[in-house]
Design an enzyme around this catalytic site. Structure first.
Site, short mmCIF file in Angstrom:
data_model
loop_
_atom_site.label_atom_id
_atom_site.label_comp_id
_atom_site.label_asym_id
_atom_site.label_seq_id
_atom_site.Cartn_x
_atom_site.Cartn_y
_atom_site.Cartn_z
N VAL A 1 0.87 -1.18 0.00
CA VAL A 1 0.00 0.00 0.00
C VAL A 1 0.90 1.22 0.00
O VAL A 1 1.91 1.26 0.70
CB VAL A 1 -0.94 0.03 1.22
N CYS A 2 0.55 2.22 -0.79
CA CYS A 2 1.27 3.50 -0.81
C CYS A 2 2.74 3.28 -1.17
O CYS A 2 3.05 2.51 -2.08
CB CYS A 2 1.07 4.22 0.52
N THR A 3 3.64 3.93 -0.47
CA THR A 3 5.06 3.82 -0.81
C THR A 3 5.67 2.48 -0.41
O THR A 3 6.86 2.24 -0.66
CB THR A 3 5.88 4.95 -0.15
#
Length: 246
Positions: free
Chosen positions: A115-117
């Site tokens: 998720v995300c970075t």
């Protein structure tokens, strides 16, 4: 308060149990973990592990304290390996213990996810080269630097790699994982139980919608964290033997 089931076992087709492991690290973005966790908690026959080097409390970037439930050394085989992102990620991008853990479980997990970075951390471990993946819009260039084909969708699925975009995309990501593991109808039941029906007050939730001035302001606000992450991304690219293109 309406009744919302903790899990939907009675509503879903019986299926083998699965184990989902969410990596923790100091300074992670709490919603990167809590968004998917909320979805996974409603899945039938599902064990959710919060994993770190030790069982000591972890403080998120927002000041929330999370308690790991499993250490790297004691972690069982995982059906789903999930890596969040956050400002503290720069400190673990080159951490040998973290990278070794990801590599070990990345070889055996049914799904390797982020998720995300968190996708940058997977890429730093050599687990996304040759795959297409999503990340937070502000680090798409860094993900590309690590030899990953970058997608701009909310959730990108490429074979057994599943990645969500920035922060709030973790809920969408979690529902996609629920569908892959437990079927579309179970995922729909979870979405309805969560009353997940986003209606944001402003149409600025992506750089494509927000406009240049707002994007620039957001990048300036995040500049210190992005610069720290860039430095670690370049080190990871060197370790992986990735040449600078152009």
């Amino acid at each position: 308060m309406p009744f919302i089931p903790r899990d939907l076992t009675m509503m879903a087709v019986s299926s083998p149990s699965v184990t989902i492991g969410l990596l923790l690290f100091p300074g992670l973005t709490q919603l990167d973990v809590m968004g998917p966790y909320q979805v996974f908690a409603f899945m039938p026959d599902t064990q959710i592990l919060l994993i770190w080097k030790t069982l000591d409390p972890i403080q998120t970037a927002e000041g929330l304290t999370l308690l790991p439930t499993q250490t790297f050394a004691d972690c069982p085989p995982l059906d789903v390996l999930c890596v969040p992102g956050g400002p503290g990620q720069a400190a673990v991008m080159g951490d040998r213990a973290v990278l070794s853990f990801l590599q070990q479980h990345g070889e055996t997990a049914r799904f390797v996810t982020s998720v995300c970075t968190g996708s940058l951390l997977l890429a730093a471990a050599g687990l996304l080269q040759g795959y297409r993946a999503a990340s937070h819009w502000a680090v798409r260039d860094q993900l590309m630097r690590l030899g990953v084909e970058v997608g701009q969708e909310r959730v990108v699925i490429d074979r057994n790699r599943v990645s969500g975009g920035g922060i709030t995309a973790g809920i969408d990501f979690g529902l996609q994982i629920a569908s892959l593991l437990r079927g579309e109808e179970t995922a729909k039941l979870i979405q309805l139980s969560l009353e997940y029906n986003p209606a944001p007050p402003y149409a600025v939730g992506s750089p494509e919608l927000a406009g240049e001035a707002l994007v620039t302001a957001a990048k300036q606000l995040a500049a210190p964290a992005l610069e720290a992450l860039w430095a670690e991304t370049e080190k990871a690219a060197d370790r992986l033997g990735l040449l600078v293109s152009g």
